[in-house]
Design a protein around this motif. Structure first.
Motif, PDB file in Angstrom:
ATOM      1  N   ARG A 124       0.837  -1.210   0.000  1.00 38.55           N
ATOM      2  CA  ARG A 124       0.000   0.000   0.000  1.00 38.55           C
ATOM      3  C   ARG A 124       0.871   1.259   0.000  1.00 38.55           C
ATOM      4  NH1 ARG A 124      -5.381   0.505   2.406  1.00 38.55           N
ATOM      5  NH2 ARG A 124      -5.926   2.691   2.446  1.00 38.55           N
ATOM      6  N   ASN A 125       1.886   1.270   0.843  1.00 35.30           N
ATOM      7  CA  ASN A 125       2.785   2.421   0.909  1.00 35.30           C
ATOM      8  C   ASN A 125       3.564   2.604  -0.391  1.00 35.30           C
ATOM      9  OD1 ASN A 125       1.903   2.912   3.475  1.00 35.30           O
ATOM     10  ND2 ASN A 125       3.714   2.073   4.512  1.00 35.30           N
ATOM     11  N   ALA A 126       4.032   1.485  -0.951  1.00 36.84           N
ATOM     12  CA  ALA A 126       4.818   1.573  -2.189  1.00 36.84           C
ATOM     13  C   ALA A 126       3.961   2.116  -3.332  1.00 36.84           C
ATOM     14  CB  ALA A 126       5.367   0.195  -2.552  1.00 36.84           C
ATOM     15  N   LEU A 127       2.682   1.756  -3.297  1.00 37.56           N
ATOM     16  CA  LEU A 127       1.776   2.145  -4.375  1.00 37.56           C
ATOM     17  C   LEU A 127       1.314   3.601  -4.258  1.00 37.56           C
ATOM     18  CD1 LEU A 127       0.091   1.224  -6.793  1.00 37.56           C
ATOM     19  CD2 LEU A 127      -1.591   0.285  -5.207  1.00 37.56           C
ATOM     20  N   ALA A 128       1.308   4.107  -3.045  1.00 38.90           N
ATOM     21  CA  ALA A 128       0.704   5.427  -2.792  1.00 38.90           C
ATOM     22  C   ALA A 128       1.125   6.523  -3.784  1.00 38.90           C
ATOM     23  CB  ALA A 128       0.978   5.853  -1.353  1.00 38.90           C
ATOM     24  N   PRO A 129       2.416   6.693  -4.088  1.00 41.14           N
ATOM     25  CA  PRO A 129       2.798   7.791  -4.978  1.00 41.14           C
ATOM     26  C   PRO A 129       2.268   7.639  -6.409  1.00 41.14           C
ATOM     27  CG  PRO A 129       4.753   6.794  -3.948  1.00 41.14           C
ATOM     28  CD  PRO A 129       3.583   5.945  -3.606  1.00 41.14           C
ATOM     29  N   LEU A 130       1.942   6.409  -6.826  1.00 38.46           N
ATOM     30  CA  LEU A 130       1.525   6.186  -8.220  1.00 38.46           C
ATOM     31  C   LEU A 130       0.032   5.897  -8.366  1.00 38.46           C
ATOM     32  CD1 LEU A 130       4.328   4.137  -9.982  1.00 38.46           C
ATOM     33  CD2 LEU A 130       3.988   6.597  -9.838  1.00 38.46           C
ATOM     34  N   ARG A 131      -0.654   5.867  -7.254  1.00 40.01           N
ATOM     35  CA  ARG A 131      -2.068   5.462  -7.278  1.00 40.01           C
ATOM     36  C   ARG A 131      -2.892   6.291  -8.258  1.00 40.01           C
ATOM     37  NH1 ARG A 131      -4.199   2.321  -2.471  1.00 40.01           N
ATOM     38  NH2 ARG A 131      -6.404   2.191  -2.953  1.00 40.01           N
ATOM     39  N   GLU A 132      -2.626   7.569  -8.320  1.00 39.56           N
ATOM     40  CA  GLU A 132      -3.408   8.452  -9.187  1.00 39.56           C
ATOM     41  C   GLU A 132      -2.900   8.445 -10.634  1.00 39.56           C
ATOM     42  OE1 GLU A 132      -6.252   9.930  -8.214  1.00 39.56           O
ATOM     43  OE2 GLU A 132      -5.889   8.792  -6.373  1.00 39.56           O
ATOM     44  N   SER A 133      -1.776   7.785 -10.873  1.00 43.00           N
ATOM     45  CA  SER A 133      -1.206   7.788 -12.230  1.00 43.00           C
ATOM     46  C   SER A 133      -1.854   6.748 -13.124  1.00 43.00           C
ATOM     47  CB  SER A 133       0.299   7.512 -12.166  1.00 43.00           C
ATOM     48  OG  SER A 133       0.923   8.426 -11.313  1.00 43.00           O
ATOM     49  N   PHE A 134      -2.659   5.878 -12.537  1.00 43.50           N
ATOM     50  CA  PHE A 134      -3.308   4.826 -13.324  1.00 43.50           C
ATOM     51  C   PHE A 134      -4.818   4.865 -13.097  1.00 43.50           C
ATOM     52  CE2 PHE A 134       1.018   3.365 -12.678  1.00 43.50           C
ATOM     53  CZ  PHE A 134       1.373   2.971 -13.970  1.00 43.50           C
ATOM     54  N   ASP A 135      -5.536   4.412 -14.120  1.00 47.45           N
ATOM     55  CA  ASP A 135      -6.990   4.330 -13.981  1.00 47.45           C
ATOM     56  C   ASP A 135      -7.386   3.063 -13.239  1.00 47.45           C
ATOM     57  OD1 ASP A 135      -7.504   6.721 -15.419  1.00 47.45           O
ATOM     58  OD2 ASP A 135      -6.991   5.654 -17.253  1.00 47.45           O
ATOM     59  N   LEU A 332     -12.855   0.635 -28.237  1.00 45.45           N
ATOM     60  CA  LEU A 332     -11.670  -0.215 -28.253  1.00 45.45           C
ATOM     61  C   LEU A 332     -10.582   0.319 -29.167  1.00 45.45           C
ATOM     62  CD1 LEU A 332     -13.281  -3.737 -28.290  1.00 45.45           C
ATOM     63  CD2 LEU A 332     -12.166  -2.563 -26.395  1.00 45.45           C
ATOM     64  N   ASN A 333      -9.392  -0.081 -28.834  1.00 45.37           N
ATOM     65  CA  ASN A 333      -8.235   0.346 -29.613  1.00 45.37           C
ATOM     66  C   ASN A 333      -7.303  -0.846 -29.753  1.00 45.37           C
ATOM     67  OD1 ASN A 333      -6.375   1.952 -30.871  1.00 45.37           O
ATOM     68  ND2 ASN A 333      -5.445   2.658 -28.948  1.00 45.37           N
ATOM     69  N   THR A 334      -7.880  -1.961 -30.178  1.00 43.75           N
ATOM     70  CA  THR A 334      -7.113  -3.203 -30.155  1.00 43.75           C
ATOM     71  C   THR A 334      -6.153  -3.339 -31.331  1.00 43.75           C
ATOM     72  OG1 THR A 334      -8.935  -4.265 -31.280  1.00 43.75           O
ATOM     73  CG2 THR A 334      -8.841  -4.532 -28.913  1.00 43.75           C
ATOM     74  N   THR A 335      -6.443  -2.664 -32.431  1.00 46.27           N
ATOM     75  CA  THR A 335      -5.594  -2.849 -33.603  1.00 46.27           C
ATOM     76  C   THR A 335      -4.228  -2.199 -33.415  1.00 46.27           C
ATOM     77  OG1 THR A 335      -6.769  -0.972 -34.509  1.00 46.27           O
ATOM     78  CG2 THR A 335      -7.373  -3.130 -35.365  1.00 46.27           C
ATOM     79  N   ASP A 336      -4.229  -1.099 -32.710  1.00 45.83           N
ATOM     80  CA  ASP A 336      -2.960  -0.424 -32.492  1.00 45.83           C
ATOM     81  C   ASP A 336      -2.836  -0.059 -31.014  1.00 45.83           C
ATOM     82  OD1 ASP A 336      -0.634   0.906 -32.610  1.00 45.83           O
ATOM     83  OD2 ASP A 336      -1.417   2.644 -33.696  1.00 45.83           O
ATOM     84  N   PRO A 337      -2.539  -1.067 -30.197  1.00 46.51           N
ATOM     85  CA  PRO A 337      -2.548  -0.833 -28.754  1.00 46.51           C
ATOM     86  C   PRO A 337      -1.501   0.187 -28.323  1.00 46.51           C
ATOM     87  CG  PRO A 337      -1.493  -2.932 -29.260  1.00 46.51           C
ATOM     88  CD  PRO A 337      -2.098  -2.428 -30.539  1.00 46.51           C
ATOM     89  N   ALA A 338      -0.469   0.333 -29.107  1.00 49.14           N
ATOM     90  CA  ALA A 338       0.610   1.216 -28.670  1.00 49.14           C
ATOM     91  C   ALA A 338       0.276   2.686 -28.928  1.00 49.14           C
ATOM     92  CB  ALA A 338       1.901   0.847 -29.382  1.00 49.14           C
ATOM     93  N   SER A 339      -0.709   2.941 -29.810  1.00 49.56           N
ATOM     94  CA  SER A 339      -0.978   4.325 -30.177  1.00 49.56           C
ATOM     95  C   SER A 339      -1.477   5.111 -28.980  1.00 49.56           C
ATOM     96  CB  SER A 339      -2.024   4.387 -31.299  1.00 49.56           C
ATOM     97  OG  SER A 339      -3.270   4.040 -30.793  1.00 49.56           O
ATOM     98  N   GLY A 340      -0.824   6.196 -28.750  1.00 48.99           N
ATOM     99  CA  GLY A 340      -1.249   7.046 -27.663  1.00 48.99           C
ATOM    100  C   GLY A 340      -0.918   6.490 -26.275  1.00 48.99           C
ATOM    101  N   TYR A 341      -0.278   5.366 -26.238  1.00 50.70           N
ATOM    102  CA  TYR A 341      -0.002   4.776 -24.937  1.00 50.70           C
ATOM    103  C   TYR A 341       1.403   5.160 -24.463  1.00 50.70           C
ATOM    104  CZ  TYR A 341       1.343   1.367 -21.472  1.00 50.70           C
ATOM    105  OH  TYR A 341       1.802   0.797 -20.334  1.00 50.70           O
ATOM    106  N   ASP A 342       1.425   5.734 -23.292  1.00 50.70           N
ATOM    107  CA  ASP A 342       2.708   6.108 -22.726  1.00 50.70           C
ATOM    108  C   ASP A 342       2.919   5.275 -21.457  1.00 50.70           C
ATOM    109  OD1 ASP A 342       4.879   7.177 -21.582  1.00 50.70           O
ATOM    110  OD2 ASP A 342       4.054   9.196 -21.322  1.00 50.70           O
ATOM    111  N   PRO A 343       3.835   4.302 -21.500  1.00 50.65           N
ATOM    112  CA  PRO A 343       4.002   3.405 -20.357  1.00 50.65           C
ATOM    113  C   PRO A 343       4.517   4.105 -19.089  1.00 50.65           C
ATOM    114  CG  PRO A 343       5.696   2.993 -22.006  1.00 50.65           C
ATOM    115  CD  PRO A 343       4.734   3.985 -22.593  1.00 50.65           C
ATOM    116  N   SER A 344       5.108   5.269 -19.247  1.00 53.67           N
ATOM    117  CA  SER A 344       5.578   5.939 -18.028  1.00 53.67           C
ATOM    118  C   SER A 344       4.381   6.516 -17.283  1.00 53.67           C
ATOM    119  CB  SER A 344       6.541   7.063 -18.385  1.00 53.67           C
ATOM    120  OG  SER A 344       5.904   7.995 -19.220  1.00 53.67           O
TER     121      SER A 344
END
Ligand code: ADP
Ligand code: MG
Length: 345
Positions: A124-135, A332-344
């Motif tokens: 829980r503590n480790a996750l806290a700083p990134l919790r809002e960075s993901f849906d 859906l965006n299954t054909t080009d999953p990488a488009s617009g996706y920023d893993p950071s």
């Protein structure tokens, strides 16, 4: 709250939830669910993080990441030796971020157990700083009610329980529900049941339909309408290191997990809508939200019992059809999953 709701066919909710995928039984479909739900939710352009909390590292391998080659992993994160952000790897194809794990995690659990205080709140503590960075943040739990699972449940907002509809399934369920209750009392009072997911469903098996009916009787709308059928594509996708969506996107397995994502999103939107119209808090709205069709689910299972071949990838399979309808509102965006996706994050 009102701003969350703008009609049924648009991306209106970001979920913002940490969901532990848990069941202390092995082989019930936790990892398959975690990986494929991560990919399906990513395909709706949500920012998804999958955390592997199992020393077997199956979610890691199933996401195409070699568990023997990890620089940093869940082990270091739990022990506070590195930040969560530094341990994340992008999953392609898949479109989500992964906190990978391997057998080192067993040693981390032993170290946690020897700690006198705070051992349950490391994740829980480790996750806290990134919790809002993901849906959505999904946690793939190990097949045990151990300190890794406890850390997952303490970090989570809700628990998704995959279940095979077989004789001993219900027996294990009460132990898990007991653990959830204990975690609520001790550390995480708002922990909810996200839902119970029927996996590897075989409608030819009478016991499956009986257990399924019992689940609906006990848990009502908490049982997802979407049923994950037994599907060979789901079983073989991990050997290619891919979510099934990128192995065979037409397969019943891929459609079922897309449908599950759709059902979860729709539930979320209905809850947001209920909260907006009632002018109540989100928590009240959860109780007041319209049923997503628990009874329909029961009927669906009955209808499925008519089916003769569960093994074939049969597109007219009723559960999948029903589920597909759930998936329709999802963009859906299954054909080009990488488009617009920023893993950071
Ligand atoms: P768990 O994480 O609960 O131990 P897994 O997700 O690893 O369970 O599933 C156990 C095994 O069953 C794996 O080999 C997996 O590929 C297979 N499997 C899971 N779900 C399905 C399904 N719906 N159809 C066919 N095989 C499945
Ligand atoms: Mg697993």
């Amino acid at each position: 709250m009102t701003g969350l709701w703008s009609g049924p066919v648009q991306y209106t909710s970001s979920m913002k939830r940490v969901i532990a995928v848990a069941n202390q039984k092995g082989g019930v479909g936790k990892t398959t669910t975690a990986v494929n739900l991560a990919a399906s939710l990513s395909a709706t352009r949500r920012r998804v993080l999958l955390m592997d909390l199992d020393p077997q590292g199956n979610a890691t391998m199933g996401s195409g990441i070699d568990k023997q080659q990890l620089q940093r992993s869940t082990c270091e994160v739990l022990l506070g030796e590195c930040d969560l952000e530094a341990a994340l790897v992008p999953v392609n194809p898949g479109g989500f971020s992964l906190l990978p794990a391997n057998q080192d995690l067993t040693a981390a659990e032993v170290r946690l157990l020897s700690m006198l205080t705070g051992r349950e709140i490391k994740l829980r503590n480790a996750l806290a700083p990134l919790r809002e960075s993901f849906d959505v943040i999904l946690i793939d739990c190990p097949p045990a009610l151990n300190m890794l699972t406890v850390n997952s449940l303490v970090a989570a907002d809700s628990v998704l329980i995959p279940m095979q509809c077989e004789y001993y399934a219900l027996e294990g369920l009460s132990a898990l529900l007991g653990t959830i209750e204990q975690i609520r009392d001790a550390a995480n009072p708002t922990l909810q049941l996200e839902g119970i997911l029927r996996t590897m469903f075989d409608p030819r098996n009478n016991l499956s339909t009986e257990v399924s009916a019992q689940l609906i009787m006990h848990f009502g709308e908490k049982v997802f309408r979407t049923i994950i059928p037994r599907n060979v594509r789901l079983a073989e996708a991990p050997s290619f290191g891919k979510p099934v969506l990128f192995h065979d996107k037409e397969s019943r397995g891929a459609l079922a997990y897309l449908a599950l994502a759709g059902e979860m999103i729709r539930r979320e939107e209905e809850e947001a809508h209920a909260a907006a119209t009632a002018g109540t808090s989100g928590a009240d709205a959860v109780a007041a939200a319209p049923a997503t069709g628990g009874t329909d689910g029961a009927n669906g299972v009955g209808a499925e019992g008519e089916q003769t071949s569960a093994a074939a990838d049969e597109p007219t399979e009723p559960a999948v059809d029903a589920a597909n309808r759930d998936a329709e509102p999802v963009e859906l965006n299954t054909t080009d999953p990488a488009s617009g996706y920023d893993p950071s994050p």
